[in-house]
Structures are given as structure tokens and as C-alpha cells.
Write an enzyme that holds these catalytic residues in place. Structure first.
Site, PDB file in Angstrom:
ATOM      1  N   LYS A 194       1.089  -1.239  -0.050  1.00 36.04           N
ATOM      2  CA  LYS A 194       0.249   0.054  -0.095  1.00 36.04           C
ATOM      3  C   LYS A 194       0.916   1.208  -0.181  1.00 36.04           C
ATOM      4  O   LYS A 194       0.465   2.304   0.529  1.00 36.04           O
ATOM      5  CB  LYS A 194      -0.933   0.117   1.121  1.00 36.04           C
ATOM      6  CG  LYS A 194      -1.983  -1.098   1.316  1.00 36.04           C
ATOM      7  CD  LYS A 194      -2.797  -1.038   2.668  1.00 36.04           C
ATOM      8  CE  LYS A 194      -3.467  -2.296   2.748  1.00 36.04           C
ATOM      9  NZ  LYS A 194      -3.713  -2.611   3.955  1.00 36.04           N
ATOM     10  N   ARG A 195       2.014   1.104  -0.529  1.00 36.25           N
ATOM     11  CA  ARG A 195       2.865   2.384  -0.522  1.00 36.25           C
ATOM     12  C   ARG A 195       3.535   2.848   0.869  1.00 36.25           C
ATOM     13  O   ARG A 195       3.972   4.157   0.865  1.00 36.25           O
ATOM     14  CB  ARG A 195       2.295   3.504  -1.466  1.00 36.25           C
ATOM     15  CG  ARG A 195       1.934   3.245  -2.859  1.00 36.25           C
ATOM     16  CD  ARG A 195       3.266   3.044  -3.373  1.00 36.25           C
ATOM     17  NE  ARG A 195       2.942   2.611  -4.998  1.00 36.25           N
ATOM     18  CZ  ARG A 195       3.049   1.598  -5.421  1.00 36.25           C
ATOM     19  NH1 ARG A 195       3.205   0.617  -4.875  1.00 36.25           N
ATOM     20  NH2 ARG A 195       2.852   1.407  -6.879  1.00 36.25           N
ATOM     21  N   LEU A 196       3.082   1.983   1.796  1.00 37.87           N
ATOM     22  CA  LEU A 196       3.531   2.513   3.145  1.00 37.87           C
ATOM     23  C   LEU A 196       5.054   1.948   3.472  1.00 37.87           C
ATOM     24  O   LEU A 196       5.375   1.182   4.297  1.00 37.87           O
ATOM     25  CB  LEU A 196       2.610   1.924   4.082  1.00 37.87           C
ATOM     26  CG  LEU A 196       1.336   2.244   3.917  1.00 37.87           C
ATOM     27  CD1 LEU A 196       0.367   1.735   4.941  1.00 37.87           C
ATOM     28  CD2 LEU A 196       1.103   3.877   3.753  1.00 37.87           C
TER      29      LEU A 196
END
Ligand code: FMN
Length: 216
Positions: A194-196
């Protein structure tokens, strides 16, 4: 929108290979670099030794190119090149450089800021002596970054040099040798879902390293 742009704008990749947690990173960034480097080798990533190095020219124009890491020393990272080429000229004017390793198969990048210095000539001599003869001749033949009329000019020069040094050891050109990048900042990036992504930075402070997490 062209097909190529449709593809470029719609392609997505999620990262889920690993994590990086500030609670269990070593105090020394070199130790973490070496651990990641070893994992890159074990994973047989494409071109584990290749990294981008950015320099800035006298007239303030940044540029990058790929070089090969050739040694990890106690105080930095060594690569070899032509001192008279573009990057050599940039470094002689401004020794601040940025190196970036990207190991796609491990979903990792390591960004390093540092100061580049020429290594001792003995170190360059020793490395040069172990290069294949063709590469040794190539170091003389290539006037790196200078304009070349055509490819033949280069192969002709190589043929002349081959004759010149027939039955002799090829000496190291004085304008060819190593630089060591002495780091003062590292950033270890591990892709996450999730692009984290995880980003752990090390900033040099006197003889120790301050460790921080930064936003992805
Ligand atoms: C995978 C790869 C490895 C390379 N390794 C080196 C290297 O170790 N040393 C070098 O001078 N150039 C190397 N090059 C060529 C450089 O990217 C660059 O074209 C050259 O050094 C001239 O750069 P400059 O004009 O900015 O000085 C490599 C290129 C690639 C794609």
C-alpha cells in the site's frame, strides 16, 4: 493517450517482500549495507554491484551514471574510472556525490550521500594489475567523455596500444584510478504494501550515527 502512455500510467506494482524496523537495525549503517549486499548476492539480483552516482558540474548541472562497486572499505565505497572524464571533472570541482543502489528483486534501494576522494595510487595500481589485459588497454584507449569521430577511431587506438605494449605489462594510466565515497548519510528503503514503505536514515554525527525513520 498513446498505448505506451496508457501502459506507463496504469502499471502498478505492490511491494511485499520484506520490512525494515528501526528497533532492530544495527548502529552502523555499513553493517546494514553489508547485510543487504550479501542478501542481494544470495538472491542473485541482476547487477548487484552496479549503482548510480550523481555529481554536479562546475556550472551547476547535475548528472548521474552507473558504475560498479569494486570494494567496500572501512571508511567507504570504491569505484574505478577515468579521472579526466566528466564525473572526474565534476568531482574535482565538487566532491559531494550521491550514490544509489537499487535491487529490484529485493524491493530495496540504498541512497548514500558522501564525499568522493581519489584513493591511494598503490590501491589503484593493485586493482589495475588484476584487470584483464583488454580492460587495461581500454583504459588507455578511451578518452572518457570526450567526443569521438566514430567507433573505428577507438578500435584503431586499441590496436596501436596492443602493439605498443606487446609482450609487456600494461601500466596503469595516471588518469585512471579509484575514488572512495566516504558516506555521511544513508537511507535504506524497503518497499512495503500500500505504498507504506519503510525508510530508515542514518546521519553521521561526529563518530556516531543518528538513526531516524522518515515518511515514505
Ligand atoms: C552496468 C554498468 C557499469 C559501469 N561501470 C562503470 C565503472 O565502473 N566505471 C566507469 O568509469 N564507468 C562505468 N560505466 C559507464 C558509465 O555509466 C559512464 O558511461 C562512464 O563512466 C562515463 O561517465 P561520465 O561521462 O559521466 O564520466 C558503467 C556502465 C554500466 C551500464
Amino acid at each position: 493517450m498513446s498505448d505506451i502512455n496508457k501502459k506507463i500510467s496504469s502499471e502498478r506494482r505492490d511491494f511485499d517482500y520484506g520490512t525494515l524496523d528501526e528497533s532492530n537495525v544495527p548502529e552502523s549503517p555499513k553493517q546494514l549495507f553489508e547485510a543487504w549486499f550479501k542478501e542481494a548476492l544470495d538472491k542473485m539480483v541482476m547487477e548487484p554491484y552496479a549503482f548510480h552516482i550523481a555529481t554536479v558540474s562546475k556550472d551547476n548541472i547535475p548528472s548521474t551514471r552507473v558504475v560498479y562497486l569494486r570494494s567496500i572499505e572501512e571508511n567507504g565505497f570504491v569505484f574505478f574510472t577515468n579521472y579526466k572524464g566528466k564525473k572526474g571533472q565534476d568531482i574535482s570541482y565538487n566532491p559531494n556525490v550521491c550514490a544509489n543502489f537499487f535491487w529490484a528483486e529485493k524491493e530495496r534501494q540504498i541512497r548514500i550521500y558522501g564525499v568522493a576522494e581519489k584513493i591511494d595510487s598503490e590501491f589503484s595500481d593493485a586493482y589495475f594489475a588484476n584487470r584483464p589485459r583488454e580492460s587495461q588497454l581500454g583504459a588507455w584507449a578511451s578518452h572518457q567523455s570526450e567526443e569521438l569521430e566514430n567507433h573505428k577511431e577507438l578500435t584503431d587506438r586499441l590496436t596501436e596500444l596492443d602493439l605498443k605494449y606487446k609482450d609487456q605489462e600494461v601500466p596503469r594510466p595516471p588518469h585512471w584510478g579509484g575514488y572512495i565515497i566516504k558516506p555521511n548519510y544513508y537511507e535504506f528503503w524497503q518497499g512495503r504494501a500500500k505504498r507504506l514503505h519503510d525508510r530508515i536514515t542514518y546521519k553521521k554525527q561526529n563518530d556516531s550515527w543518528q538513526i531516524k525513520r522518515v515518511n515514505p
